[in-house]
Design an enzyme around this catalytic site. Sequence first.
Site, PDB file in Angstrom:
ATOM      1  N   PRO A 371       0.788  -1.301   0.132  1.00 33.98           N
ATOM      2  CA  PRO A 371      -0.144   0.024   0.128  1.00 33.98           C
ATOM      3  C   PRO A 371       1.098   1.344   0.165  1.00 33.98           C
ATOM      4  O   PRO A 371       2.066   1.206   0.145  1.00 33.98           O
ATOM      5  CB  PRO A 371      -0.767  -0.213   1.393  1.00 33.98           C
ATOM      6  CG  PRO A 371      -0.299  -1.191   2.092  1.00 33.98           C
ATOM      7  CD  PRO A 371       0.781  -1.956   1.087  1.00 33.98           C
ATOM      8  N   VAL A 374       4.544   2.816   2.571  1.00 39.63           N
ATOM      9  CA  VAL A 374       5.080   1.808   3.224  1.00 39.63           C
ATOM     10  C   VAL A 374       6.413   1.872   3.147  1.00 39.63           C
ATOM     11  O   VAL A 374       7.313   1.273   3.668  1.00 39.63           O
ATOM     12  CB  VAL A 374       4.478   0.377   2.951  1.00 39.63           C
ATOM     13  CG1 VAL A 374       3.159   0.297   3.608  1.00 39.63           C
ATOM     14  CG2 VAL A 374       4.547   0.151   1.507  1.00 39.63           C
ATOM     15  N   LYS A 376       8.195   1.910  -0.316  1.00 40.55           N
ATOM     16  CA  LYS A 376       8.677   1.125  -1.575  1.00 40.55           C
ATOM     17  C   LYS A 376       9.745   1.920  -1.849  1.00 40.55           C
ATOM     18  O   LYS A 376      10.872   1.612  -2.492  1.00 40.55           O
ATOM     19  CB  LYS A 376       7.499   0.885  -2.421  1.00 40.55           C
ATOM     20  CG  LYS A 376       6.428  -0.026  -1.661  1.00 40.55           C
ATOM     21  CD  LYS A 376       5.306  -0.421  -2.530  1.00 40.55           C
ATOM     22  CE  LYS A 376       4.531   0.641  -3.108  1.00 40.55           C
ATOM     23  NZ  LYS A 376       3.829   1.408  -2.072  1.00 40.55           N
ATOM     24  N   SER A 693     -13.548 -13.363  -0.417  1.00 43.32           N
ATOM     25  CA  SER A 693     -13.097 -13.266   0.961  1.00 43.32           C
ATOM     26  C   SER A 693     -14.323 -12.994   1.933  1.00 43.32           C
ATOM     27  O   SER A 693     -14.069 -13.217   3.153  1.00 43.32           O
ATOM     28  CB  SER A 693     -11.697 -12.964   1.109  1.00 43.32           C
ATOM     29  OG  SER A 693     -11.704 -11.466   1.138  1.00 43.32           O
ATOM     30  N   LYS A 736      -4.907  -7.587   6.659  1.00 46.95           N
ATOM     31  CA  LYS A 736      -6.302  -7.708   7.351  1.00 46.95           C
ATOM     32  C   LYS A 736      -6.256  -7.808   8.705  1.00 46.95           C
ATOM     33  O   LYS A 736      -7.086  -7.003   9.250  1.00 46.95           O
ATOM     34  CB  LYS A 736      -7.093  -9.067   6.605  1.00 46.95           C
ATOM     35  CG  LYS A 736      -7.366  -8.718   5.289  1.00 46.95           C
ATOM     36  CD  LYS A 736      -8.017  -9.951   4.616  1.00 46.95           C
ATOM     37  CE  LYS A 736      -8.533  -9.953   3.361  1.00 46.95           C
ATOM     38  NZ  LYS A 736      -8.918 -11.200   2.767  1.00 46.95           N
TER      39      LYS A 736
HETATM   40  N1  LIG Z   1      10.179   1.709   7.541  1.00 46.16           N
HETATM   41  C1  LIG Z   1      10.270   3.016   7.215  1.00 46.16           C
HETATM   42  N2  LIG Z   1      11.316   3.747   7.863  1.00 46.16           N
HETATM   43  C2  LIG Z   1      11.657   4.947   7.796  1.00 46.16           C
HETATM   44  N3  LIG Z   1      10.711   5.854   7.043  1.00 46.16           N
HETATM   45  C3  LIG Z   1       9.531   5.127   6.424  1.00 46.16           C
HETATM   46  C4  LIG Z   1       9.331   3.739   6.494  1.00 46.16           C
HETATM   47  N4  LIG Z   1       8.707   3.366   5.548  1.00 46.16           N
HETATM   48  C5  LIG Z   1       8.340   4.378   4.992  1.00 46.16           C
HETATM   49  N5  LIG Z   1       9.031   5.553   5.307  1.00 46.16           N
HETATM   50  C6  LIG Z   1       8.731   6.888   5.078  1.00 46.16           C
HETATM   51  O1  LIG Z   1       7.555   7.233   4.554  1.00 46.16           O
HETATM   52  C7  LIG Z   1       7.382   8.077   3.267  1.00 46.16           C
HETATM   53  C8  LIG Z   1       6.865   7.536   2.195  1.00 46.16           C
HETATM   54  O2  LIG Z   1       7.414   6.380   1.662  1.00 46.16           O
HETATM   55  P1  LIG Z   1       7.390   6.275   0.261  1.00 46.16           P
HETATM   56  O3  LIG Z   1       7.353   7.395  -0.598  1.00 46.16           O
HETATM   57  O4  LIG Z   1       8.639   5.119   0.078  1.00 46.16           O
HETATM   58  O5  LIG Z   1       6.221   5.183  -0.014  1.00 46.16           O
HETATM   59  P2  LIG Z   1       5.868   4.141  -1.244  1.00 46.16           P
HETATM   60  O6  LIG Z   1       5.721   2.897  -0.600  1.00 46.16           O
HETATM   61  O7  LIG Z   1       6.652   4.472  -2.460  1.00 46.16           O
HETATM   62  O8  LIG Z   1       4.514   4.917  -1.639  1.00 46.16           O
HETATM   63  P3  LIG Z   1       3.486   4.786  -3.124  1.00 46.16           P
HETATM   64  O9  LIG Z   1       2.956   3.602  -3.240  1.00 46.16           O
HETATM   65  O10 LIG Z   1       2.591   5.835  -2.578  1.00 46.16           O
HETATM   66  O11 LIG Z   1       4.507   5.404  -3.866  1.00 46.16           O
HETATM   67  C9  LIG Z   1       8.812   8.275   2.947  1.00 46.16           C
HETATM   68  O12 LIG Z   1       9.412   9.480   3.533  1.00 46.16           O
HETATM   69  C10 LIG Z   1       9.608   7.228   3.876  1.00 46.16           C
HETATM   70  O13 LIG Z   1      10.869   7.556   4.104  1.00 46.16           O
END
Ligand SMILES: Nc1ncnc2c1ncn2[C@@H]1O[C@H](COP(=O)(O)OP(=O)(O)OP(=O)(O)O)[C@@H](O)[C@H]1O
Length: 847
Positions: A371, A374, A376, A693, A736
Amino acid sequence: MTETIETEEQNEQSPEDPGTTRELPLVALRETVIFPEMIVPLQVGRDKSVQALNKAVADGSPIALVTQRQADREDIGEASELYEVGTLAKIAQVVQLQDGTVRAIVQGQQRLRLLDFTESEPFILARVELVEEETASGLEVQALVRSVQGQIEQYVQSGAPVPPEAAVAARNITEPGLLADMVAYSPDMSTEQRQELLETIDVHERLKLVSSFLGRQIEILDLKGKIQSEVKSEMDKTQREYILREQLKAIQRELGEDDPQQAEINELREKVEQAGMPEEIQARAIKEVDRMSRIPSASPEVGVIRTYVDWLVSLPWNVTSDDRLDLKEAAKILDEDHHGLEKVKERILEYLAVRSLADKIRSPILAFIGPPGVGKTSLGKSVARAMGRKFVRMSLGGIHDEAEIRGHRRTYIGALPGRIIQNVKTAGTNNPVFMLDEVDKIGMDFRGDPSSALLEVLDPEQNNTFQDNYLEVPFDLSRVLFIATGNLLDPIPPALRDRMEIIQLPGYTQQEKIEIGKRFLIPKQLENHGLTLKNVDFTDTAMVELVQAYTHEAGVRSLEREIANIMRKIARQVAEGRKRKVTVDSKKLNEYLGPPRFEYGELEKENQIGSATGLVVTEVGGDVVAVEVTRMPGKEDFILTGQLGEVMRESARAGLSWIRAHADELGIEREAFEKYTLHIHVPAGGIPKDGPSAGITMALAMVSAFTGIPVHKDTAMTGEITLRGRVLPIGGLKSKILAAHLSGAGAVILPLKNQKDLIDIPLEIRKQVKLILVESMDQVLEHALVRVPKRLEAKPAEVVEKGEPIDEVSPAAPDKVLRGFPGADQPPAIASSKAARSVAAGRGTRG
Ligand SMILES: Nc1ncnc2c1ncn2[C@@H]1O[C@H](COP(=O)(O)OP(=O)(O)OP(=O)(O)O)[C@@H](O)[C@H]1O
Ligand SMILES: [Mg+2]
């Protein structure tokens, strides 16, 4: 001082009577042969020769000129040292030079035959016999004369080293012998050949001799011409251009007007040579530059070519950054940037390890699925940092056609390379970490077929010669590390999915979010807003509240946004000098962000009849939904609302059929099904929902509506139902359960066959949620209904009490049963069982 002696008129017997012998002073010639009628200057140095000349001048007699057989012979003592035939010559002028030598101008008169020497000291006095020049005539001689005249003309035209007038002179000479002798003027003739010519007394023979000589010379000249023109055209290609260009430059410099186009072309040419392109591509670029130099600068084509060559030049053909393959260091960097995500980091490290061991191994493309928010994208950046590579990102969402990936042909106005090449240029190296964001959004609104272009990009077998339509030349993408990201796995075209190594990031627990907030997001936002920890402090309760009441997400993006909101407000207060330090507590949260937006738990407040809580996975992570059922008088058996998809409708039908089949046990009178119509509604934002589900949830709500037995308000559930009331496994379990926990559910009912996935559920969650693993619908009813219908007998379900350790995973029923089962929550093609497991662990993209 030079003294010129004009010789007096010589005795009038010239030509001398042929056949007569005479005694004459003789000058031996070196390397020259004098012919009758020839007027030539003679340089005479040897004492004997000078004396002979003087004697002749003194006597007013002609002189005999005969060529030496050996040119280097200094002193001639005997007649045999000279050729047999020579020339009688008249001395026209004698000039005494200071160094004792003499220059004489002599005119040949007649051939002579040398008989012997009468004296050889102090000069040679020779006895000679004059040779009569025969008058030749006859057809054959005439023909020969014509032919020789023609040959002379041709000889002159072919570039013979003689003055062009020679041809005219030849035309005017009618005397055959003289014509033949005239050829002796040619510098191409050697002394021996001349001597032979002189000795050939017979005019007929003499003509034949010169004719053959001329023929040969003409041939040689023609050949020479041919060779020269070949050599010249060879030079044309390579040097002519260079010379001309140099000349042009010089002229321009002289005129002080350096042509800007020429300057640009030169510059471009230089750039091409220095760009380090592969040879064929450089040749191609040079060709374009050459083409450009031939087009007038006003032509729009010039701009097109310039842009094209600029593109070729600016690509990192041989710029490769060095990889950091120190795994410890890489692990450190991954930890520095991200909290938690242990499994994910481990897999990334494994991946890097393999790459470091075998550079050439074509590793699959990594894909981060999960999602929003998180991490990515930021993980991708981290991977780049860990490996010491450049990072570029390209979003595939909203791309409409193939040309955006692969570029437009140059024939289109304003054509450019596709985004892949554009990004490689931005990276400036040919081995960046290249993130393809939103792969799951590809193919949704496409005109062309961009996924096929993407396939070529991602396929390690093909991407070393990636063809961009604009570039027209292949670019090697095999060193690029591609990482794809997406929210859901299902929409990714199977062919693409096949080439990817899927890594799931299902979302964070509340505790993890708080940690991430404290350790990463707050420090980051402090820095962004020019604040330090001295200015801001968050209480623990404020953090919990921030996560629970102000955000509702699987990731941490909103959390970060809210933290930024708070920082902005604090920054203002600090800047205005109103505050020096702010401690953020619940009250302050309210002040900065307004009243809480989300209530803790969205479950029913009371136990309800006809309502059950289901668990779904959406693009934004796991979520809870209420399923409502009412019973009303009517003839139809079903009304389904809430934008439910086909699979979900069928699932509801299967549930109802099971209920009808088990009406007795459930204590439902049979007539109820005839008298009432059921309305099933799944609210929640008008989002289309589908997937099997929610099967047990809908069935449970229906049973509750028919029996009037309420459903436990804090129990959430997920599971597919079969006609016979069996409960089948579902995907996305972790997401979930996280959602159930966030909304405050105390118990979650889930399929027994999902037991293997429980290992992923953090203890922190399990401490607060009881897990009930079921195999059949009876067990669902037993645990979810406040009262169990009297005649229902259910096998005891497996229950994991709050905080209880999880048993070693009991071997789950083989997945095979599931595959190909209609509506089963399984993607159609799964390559390996390992992949299958990873897919199963987080798949469940639908409710
Ligand atoms: N485990 C983590 N530790 C530290 N910072 C985190 C962590 N997970 C997410 N972040 C921070 O949350 C913010 C959002 O993360 P990111 O942009 O990488 O999300 P994404 O998964 O690429 O979302 P999208 O699917 O919307 O592109 C960033 O600033 C990232 O550094
Ligand atoms: Mg992203």
